[in-house]
Design a protein around this motif. Structure first.
Motif, PDB file in Angstrom:
ATOM      1  N   LEU A 131     -22.574 -27.473 -34.295  1.00 12.46           N
ATOM      2  CA  LEU A 131     -22.902 -26.569 -33.277  1.00 12.46           C
ATOM      3  C   LEU A 131     -21.837 -26.517 -32.408  1.00 12.46           C
ATOM      4  CD1 LEU A 131     -25.731 -25.547 -30.779  1.00 12.46           C
ATOM      5  CD2 LEU A 131     -25.480 -28.328 -30.863  1.00 12.46           C
ATOM      6  N   SER A 132     -20.822 -27.380 -31.747  1.00  9.32           N
ATOM      7  CA  SER A 132     -20.103 -27.448 -31.040  1.00  9.32           C
ATOM      8  C   SER A 132     -18.947 -26.728 -31.093  1.00  9.32           C
ATOM      9  CB  SER A 132     -19.138 -28.808 -30.794  1.00  9.32           C
ATOM     10  OG  SER A 132     -20.047 -29.946 -30.316  1.00  9.32           O
ATOM     11  N   GLU A 133     -18.572 -25.655 -33.126  1.00 10.97           N
ATOM     12  CA  GLU A 133     -18.174 -24.917 -33.214  1.00 10.97           C
ATOM     13  C   GLU A 133     -18.311 -23.601 -32.488  1.00 10.97           C
ATOM     14  OE1 GLU A 133     -15.701 -26.947 -37.177  1.00 10.97           O
ATOM     15  OE2 GLU A 133     -17.600 -25.810 -37.411  1.00 10.97           O
ATOM     16  N   ALA A 134     -19.761 -23.237 -32.747  1.00 15.41           N
ATOM     17  CA  ALA A 134     -20.478 -22.203 -32.484  1.00 15.41           C
ATOM     18  C   ALA A 134     -20.469 -22.065 -30.935  1.00 15.41           C
ATOM     19  CB  ALA A 134     -21.837 -22.159 -32.349  1.00 15.41           C
ATOM     20  N   LEU A 135     -20.466 -23.282 -30.055  1.00 16.57           N
ATOM     21  CA  LEU A 135     -20.622 -22.556 -28.824  1.00 16.57           C
ATOM     22  C   LEU A 135     -18.872 -22.908 -28.498  1.00 16.57           C
ATOM     23  CD1 LEU A 135     -23.099 -25.660 -27.639  1.00 16.57           C
ATOM     24  CD2 LEU A 135     -23.544 -23.739 -27.334  1.00 16.57           C
ATOM     25  N   GLN A 136     -17.668 -23.537 -29.072  1.00 15.74           N
ATOM     26  CA  GLN A 136     -16.716 -23.146 -28.184  1.00 15.74           C
ATOM     27  C   GLN A 136     -16.072 -21.149 -29.445  1.00 15.74           C
ATOM     28  OE1 GLN A 136     -13.376 -25.837 -29.914  1.00 15.74           O
ATOM     29  NE2 GLN A 136     -12.239 -24.967 -29.762  1.00 15.74           N
ATOM     30  N   ALA A 137     -16.747 -20.491 -30.208  1.00 10.24           N
ATOM     31  CA  ALA A 137     -16.767 -19.901 -30.339  1.00 10.24           C
ATOM     32  C   ALA A 137     -16.941 -18.458 -28.760  1.00 10.24           C
ATOM     33  CB  ALA A 137     -17.061 -19.492 -31.702  1.00 10.24           C
ATOM     34  N   LEU A 138     -18.292 -18.729 -29.073  1.00 10.51           N
ATOM     35  CA  LEU A 138     -18.505 -17.784 -28.316  1.00 10.51           C
ATOM     36  C   LEU A 138     -18.347 -17.974 -26.372  1.00 10.51           C
ATOM     37  CD1 LEU A 138     -22.453 -18.264 -29.335  1.00 10.51           C
ATOM     38  CD2 LEU A 138     -20.749 -16.787 -29.132  1.00 10.51           C
ATOM     39  N   ASN A 139     -17.132 -19.268 -26.709  1.00 12.16           N
ATOM     40  CA  ASN A 139     -16.439 -19.178 -25.174  1.00 12.16           C
ATOM     41  C   ASN A 139     -15.541 -18.069 -24.953  1.00 12.16           C
ATOM     42  OD1 ASN A 139     -16.710 -20.656 -22.936  1.00 12.16           O
ATOM     43  ND2 ASN A 139     -14.988 -21.529 -23.444  1.00 12.16           N
ATOM     44  N   ALA A 140     -14.976 -18.497 -26.335  1.00 12.60           N
ATOM     45  CA  ALA A 140     -13.882 -16.657 -25.963  1.00 12.60           C
ATOM     46  C   ALA A 140     -14.193 -15.501 -25.325  1.00 12.60           C
ATOM     47  CB  ALA A 140     -13.491 -16.299 -28.050  1.00 12.60           C
ATOM     48  N   PRO A 141     -12.879 -14.646 -24.671  1.00 16.34           N
ATOM     49  CA  PRO A 141     -13.501 -13.932 -23.502  1.00 16.34           C
ATOM     50  C   PRO A 141     -14.758 -12.505 -24.025  1.00 16.34           C
ATOM     51  CG  PRO A 141     -11.321 -15.075 -24.094  1.00 16.34           C
ATOM     52  CD  PRO A 141     -11.646 -15.285 -25.092  1.00 16.34           C
ATOM     53  N   GLN A 142     -13.982 -12.419 -25.609  1.00 14.72           N
ATOM     54  CA  GLN A 142     -14.423 -11.283 -25.410  1.00 14.72           C
ATOM     55  C   GLN A 142     -16.489 -11.042 -25.903  1.00 14.72           C
ATOM     56  OE1 GLN A 142     -12.852 -13.148 -27.511  1.00 14.72           O
ATOM     57  NE2 GLN A 142     -12.934 -12.759 -29.783  1.00 14.72           N
ATOM     58  N   PHE A 143     -16.425 -12.586 -25.753  1.00 17.35           N
ATOM     59  CA  PHE A 143     -18.655 -12.572 -25.796  1.00 17.35           C
ATOM     60  C   PHE A 143     -18.314 -13.824 -24.661  1.00 17.35           C
ATOM     61  CE2 PHE A 143     -17.146 -13.976 -30.565  1.00 17.35           C
ATOM     62  CZ  PHE A 143     -17.290 -12.733 -30.917  1.00 17.35           C
ATOM     63  N   LYS A 144     -17.850 -13.248 -23.307  1.00 24.09           N
ATOM     64  CA  LYS A 144     -18.401 -14.006 -22.291  1.00 24.09           C
ATOM     65  C   LYS A 144     -19.182 -13.978 -21.738  1.00 24.09           C
ATOM     66  CE  LYS A 144     -17.006 -14.678 -17.879  1.00 24.09           C
ATOM     67  NZ  LYS A 144     -16.729 -15.675 -17.315  1.00 24.09           N
ATOM     68  N   GLY A 145     -20.444 -14.779 -21.576  1.00 26.57           N
ATOM     69  CA  GLY A 145     -21.832 -14.254 -21.300  1.00 26.57           C
ATOM     70  C   GLY A 145     -23.359 -13.686 -21.924  1.00 26.57           C
ATOM     71  N   ALA A 146     -22.279 -13.469 -23.519  1.00 30.72           N
ATOM     72  CA  ALA A 146     -23.645 -13.609 -24.477  1.00 30.72           C
ATOM     73  C   ALA A 146     -24.629 -14.300 -24.777  1.00 30.72           C
ATOM     74  CB  ALA A 146     -22.747 -14.097 -25.829  1.00 30.72           C
ATOM     75  N   ASP A 157     -25.473 -22.039 -19.089  1.00 29.50           N
ATOM     76  CA  ASP A 157     -24.675 -22.522 -16.755  1.00 29.50           C
ATOM     77  C   ASP A 157     -23.826 -21.738 -16.831  1.00 29.50           C
ATOM     78  OD1 ASP A 157     -26.843 -23.730 -15.798  1.00 29.50           O
ATOM     79  OD2 ASP A 157     -26.533 -25.998 -16.351  1.00 29.50           O
ATOM     80  N   ALA A 158     -22.870 -22.216 -18.100  1.00 28.24           N
ATOM     81  CA  ALA A 158     -21.754 -20.864 -17.699  1.00 28.24           C
ATOM     82  C   ALA A 158     -22.041 -19.475 -17.770  1.00 28.24           C
ATOM     83  CB  ALA A 158     -20.438 -21.563 -18.758  1.00 28.24           C
ATOM     84  N   ALA A 159     -23.201 -19.360 -19.013  1.00 25.44           N
ATOM     85  CA  ALA A 159     -22.978 -17.926 -18.681  1.00 25.44           C
ATOM     86  C   ALA A 159     -24.147 -17.169 -17.872  1.00 25.44           C
ATOM     87  CB  ALA A 159     -23.648 -17.800 -20.515  1.00 25.44           C
ATOM     88  N   TYR A 160     -23.976 -18.199 -17.281  1.00 22.42           N
ATOM     89  CA  TYR A 160     -25.595 -17.693 -16.113  1.00 22.42           C
ATOM     90  C   TYR A 160     -24.596 -17.783 -14.823  1.00 22.42           C
ATOM     91  CZ  TYR A 160     -29.270 -16.170 -19.162  1.00 22.42           C
ATOM     92  OH  TYR A 160     -30.992 -16.049 -19.678  1.00 22.42           O
ATOM     93  N   GLY A 161     -23.767 -18.666 -14.513  1.00 22.74           N
ATOM     94  CA  GLY A 161     -23.403 -19.389 -13.227  1.00 22.74           C
ATOM     95  C   GLY A 161     -24.446 -19.661 -12.558  1.00 22.74           C
ATOM     96  N   SER A 162     -25.060 -20.633 -13.341  1.00 22.72           N
ATOM     97  CA  SER A 162     -25.838 -21.160 -12.610  1.00 22.72           C
ATOM     98  C   SER A 162     -25.405 -23.212 -12.815  1.00 22.72           C
ATOM     99  CB  SER A 162     -27.282 -20.928 -13.133  1.00 22.72           C
ATOM    100  OG  SER A 162     -27.762 -21.920 -14.218  1.00 22.72           O
ATOM    101  N   THR A 163     -26.708 -23.646 -12.571  1.00 25.45           N
ATOM    102  CA  THR A 163     -26.387 -25.325 -12.522  1.00 25.45           C
ATOM    103  C   THR A 163     -28.021 -25.901 -12.782  1.00 25.45           C
ATOM    104  OG1 THR A 163     -27.348 -25.536 -10.300  1.00 25.45           O
ATOM    105  CG2 THR A 163     -25.019 -26.192 -11.378  1.00 25.45           C
TER     106      THR A 163
END
Length: 526
Positions: free
Chosen positions: A6-21, A424-430
């Motif tokens: 799970l952590s690796e998947a979230l880290q991979a989705l944190n790459a710039p090209q996947f921002k907001g996915a 929260d990072a994807a939506y810009g929320s808390t």
């Protein structure tokens, strides 16, 4: 199949090209609610005419019984908008109900006899008559009391951007839709493994009216309150238990979720296979039919499951035909009790939690799940349904490994916290982090759960659950009356209702064959 953690998947989705996915989650809610009279008894009137035609209105209809309303919100990416739509639909319908109220709980009000539960009526068209005869079949097979239980269904899908990202990260070469279906099935398997957590947090049916048993015997350790309330001191969600919306006859189906082919085949086999149990009930070919047919399932909707893979159907398609044609489009969570602590029956905090939990179920590894493994998960659910707030409760991981429910829940919340941070990072929320932080406290403090709060209120007041529900029904009716419309408006909703009657007439006029011929053709195609 996904191989990363799970952590690796979230880290991979944190790459710039996947921002907001991870943003762009689409949702829809189906909330059921019994209509009741001022005295708390089941309304015996027909579906409120001013609300529209039950067959053709897209957002206000009936479920299994004529008194069981169903409110259906359109698809939206905004959680607040979804709740506002639901509130508007209820406000409008209450204004058409001549003083009747909406029962704010899952387990029904006092019902003297099963005959008080009228079958839902959908008009004289062939498809309308089919819907009513299907419900007659449910009554003939399982009795009517089960058809008076209300719930909330949560429909959800992920963004195209997320699917493209996961497809790329998994180095897939095949068809994208097949990959999407495979991953949705992985979500479903993980959901079933940890469904007990939903019952623990949001179960809101630890009590019921004695009339619901209709003389049936049970070995559950019920305590008594008031004139006729039975409750489980540590219970959470009787609606999901053996007394609730279940069907033991379906245990022989062995429907699994390891491939879309297996799932579709399992259900299609059930709607084609005759059942010895129902063979003597007259079917649609009889002069006075009491069911559609005598198969294990009359139609696929009869299959009871806390979560379903779904695709919108085309005209004439069955649900599994749609899945076979186009793959899984979204999932439907059917495990939620009506939340008695809010006028809409579901809260914003529940929506945010489900966003996190379902994303977690999607991204974590999901091994195949055998039929035996499904039975482990069902056993865990039943333990939590009946004694979920017992701080010493032990569950069983697949394979027989015992684990304290609190320890398992704490482990899950560690993962949910990192998923919430990513959302929260994807939506810009808390909101996601705040929701998970709040509910993590419920693990060690079961009195904060919905069932804990409800039992405490009943015991403190020494009140029948029906008395509390009637008081809440009045409170929520007044709240809806005083609230302004948020998304819709009264004139638009009236026009919607009028259009539904016109559409129903069109359907009736378009019938060219008899009811018997219509069903013969339908089952031949199915």
């Amino acid at each position: 199949m996904i191989t990363t953690t799970l952590s690796e998947a979230l880290q991979a989705l944190n790459a710039p090209q996947f921002k907001g996915a991870l943003a762009g989650i689409k949702r829809g809610i189906e909330r059921e609610a019994l209509r009741i009279n001022h005295n708390g008894r089941l309304a015996q009137t027909g579906h409120p005419e001013g609300a529209g035609h039950a067959l053709t209105h897209p957002h206000i209809t009936t479920d299994y019984s004529e008194s069981l309303l169903e409110f259906i919100t359109p698809v939206s990416e905004n959680a607040e908008e979804t709740l506002a739509q639901l509130s508007d639909l209820q406000k409008f319908t209450l204004a058409q109900m001549q003083g009747e109220r909406l029962w704010p709980m899952s387990m029904p009000c006092f019902i003297e006899s099963q005959d008080d539960i009228a079958l839902a009526q959908f008009g004289s068209s062939n498809i309308g008559r089919m819907k009513t005869l299907y419900r007659q079949g449910l009554k003939s097979r399982y009795g009517s009391m089960m058809q008076a239980i209300a719930g909330v269904h949560f429909n959800m899908s992920f963004s195209d951007k997320l699917w493209q990202a996961l497809y790329q990260l998994d180095n897939q070469q095949g068809e994208l839709q097949s990959f999407i279906s495979e991953r949705y099935l992985g979500l479903i398997r993980n959901f079933k493994r940890e469904l007990w957590l939903i019952s623990y947090l949001f179960g809101a049916s630890p009590a019921l009216c004695h009339s619901f048993l209709q003389g049936r015997q049970t070995n559950l350790p019920f305590k008594h309150l008031g004139k006729g309330t039975l409750y489980l001191e540590q219970g959470t969600a009787l609606r999901l238990g053996n007394l609730g919306y279940t069907n033991s006859a379906q245990s022989s189906l062995r429907v699994t979720y390891n491939s879309l082919c297996d799932y579709v085949k399992g259900l299609q086999t059930a709607i084609r296979s005759p059942s010895d149990i129902y063979a003597d009930i007259p079917d649609y070919r009889a002069s006075q039919p009491l069911q559609l047919n005598s198969n294990i399932l009359q139609i696929e909707n009869e299959f009871y499951s806390p979560i379903r893979p779904k695709r919108n159907t085309k005209k004439g398609e069955t649900p599994t035909q749609a899945l076979a044609r186009g793959g899984i489009e979204y999932i439907e969570v059917r495990a939620l009790d009506v939340n008695p602590f809010t006028a809409t029956g579901i809260s914003l905090e529940q929506i945010y939690f489900l966003d996190v939990f379902l994303t977690y179920c999607l991204l974590k590894a999901s091994p195949e799940m055998s039929w035996d493994a499904q039975q482990w998960s069902q056993s865990n659910l039943q333990k939590v349904v009946n004694e979920g707030r017992d701080p010493q409760l032990m569950l069983t991981r697949c394979g027989g490994q015992p684990v304290a429910m609190r320890d398992w829940a704490t482990q899950i919340f560690v993962d949910l916290t990192i998923v919430a941070e990513a959302l929260d990072a994807a939506y810009g929320s808390t909101v996601y982090g705040e929701t998970i932080a709040t509910m993590a406290k419920w693990v060690a403090q079961p009195e904060l759960t919905y069932s804990g709060r409800l039992v405490a209120k009943l015991v403190t007041e020494q009140s029948d659950s029906g008395t509390l529900a009637l008081r809440l029904a009045e409170q929520y009716a007044l709240q809806h009356h005083n609230d302004d419309y948020k998304v819709y408006n009264e004139q638009g909703l009236k026009e919607w209702a009028q259009q539904s009657f016109a559409k129903a007439k069109e359907i009736e006029a378009s019938d060219t064959v008899s009811f018997t011929e219509f069903l013969t053709e339908y089952f031949a195609k199915a």
